[in-house]
Design an enzyme around this catalytic site. Structure first.
Site, PDB file in Angstrom:
ATOM      1  CE  LYS A  11      -3.890  -2.338   2.175  1.00 12.70           C
ATOM      2  NZ  LYS A  11      -4.963  -2.262   3.200  1.00 12.70           N
ATOM      3  CE1 TYR A  51      -9.333  -2.999   0.167  1.00 11.67           C
ATOM      4  CE2 TYR A  51      -8.400  -1.054  -0.870  1.00 11.67           C
ATOM      5  CZ  TYR A  51      -8.252  -2.215  -0.129  1.00 11.67           C
ATOM      6  OH  TYR A  51      -7.008  -2.593   0.314  1.00 11.67           O
ATOM      7  CG  ASN A 114      -3.794  -2.583   6.661  1.00 13.05           C
ATOM      8  OD1 ASN A 114      -3.668  -2.115   5.532  1.00 13.05           O
ATOM      9  ND2 ASN A 114      -4.724  -3.467   6.962  1.00 13.05           N
ATOM     10  CG  HIS A 117      -5.424  -6.325  -0.185  1.00 11.70           C
ATOM     11  ND1 HIS A 117      -6.611  -6.402   0.506  1.00 11.70           N
ATOM     12  CD2 HIS A 117      -5.563  -7.153  -1.259  1.00 11.70           C
ATOM     13  CE1 HIS A 117      -7.424  -7.224  -0.131  1.00 11.70           C
ATOM     14  NE2 HIS A 117      -6.816  -7.696  -1.203  1.00 11.70           N
ATOM     15  CD  GLU A 128      -8.793  -9.120  -3.743  1.00 10.55           C
ATOM     16  OE1 GLU A 128      -9.635  -8.656  -2.957  1.00 10.55           O
ATOM     17  OE2 GLU A 128      -7.675  -9.527  -3.364  1.00 10.55           O
TER      18      GLU A 128
END
Ligand code: CMP
Length: 140
Positions: A11, A51, A114, A117, A128
């Site tokens: 990320k 998302y 965080n 993913h 995905e």
């Protein structure tokens, strides 16, 4: 258990902090083979679509803003039991709850920022992977 593929994103927080190399080293150290990898800046539409399952959640707008603030690295990964193993290596969504030595424990800032993913199931991984990679990228 047969060889399986899963999908991951390093990320914007981790890319900006120069942690992507360390995270990739942890993934390879955990036995993952990098099948395909690309550094990209997500558009708002791409992040919203990726998302979409979270669109009713209170953090959705903030999550989309975060995921578009800078480049990410999208990765196709392969190993035995890849989906489950990646989630183990990443650690809990909230780094405060992540086990010692996990990627999120080592590198994540908060439950939202965080650092990584990983797909939550083989069916999600297929969707995905196809969201970011064509069959040629994946050697299919
Ligand atoms: P990820 O595994 O990519 O899946 C959905 C993301 O939403 C998650 O990692 C976090 O970045 C974010 N997220 C999940 N729960 C929360 C929360 N309670 N508050 C803010 N962001 C969250």
């Amino acid at each position: 258990m047969s060889v399986e593929r899963t999908f991951s994103i390093i990320k914007p927080d981790a890319v900006a902090a120069g942690k992507s190399g360390a995270i990739l080293a942890k993934l390879e150290g955990a036995g993952f083979r990098i099948v395909a990898l690309r550094k990209i800046l997500l558009s708002q539409a791409q992040a919203e679509g990726f998302y979409a399952v979270h669109r009713e959640r209170p953090f959705y707008g903030s999550l989309v803003k975060f995921m578009t603030e800078g480049p990410v690295i999208v990765i196709a990964l392969e190993r035995e039991d890849a989906v489950k193993k990646l989630r183990e290596v990443m650690g809990a969504t909230n780094p405060a709850n992540a086990a010692e030595g996990t990627i999120r424990k080592c590198f994540a800032e908060s439950i939202e920022r965080n650092c990584i993913h990983g797909s939550d199931a083989p069916e999600t991984a297929a969707v995905e992977l196809a969201y970011f990679f064509c069959t040629l990228d994946l050697g299919l």
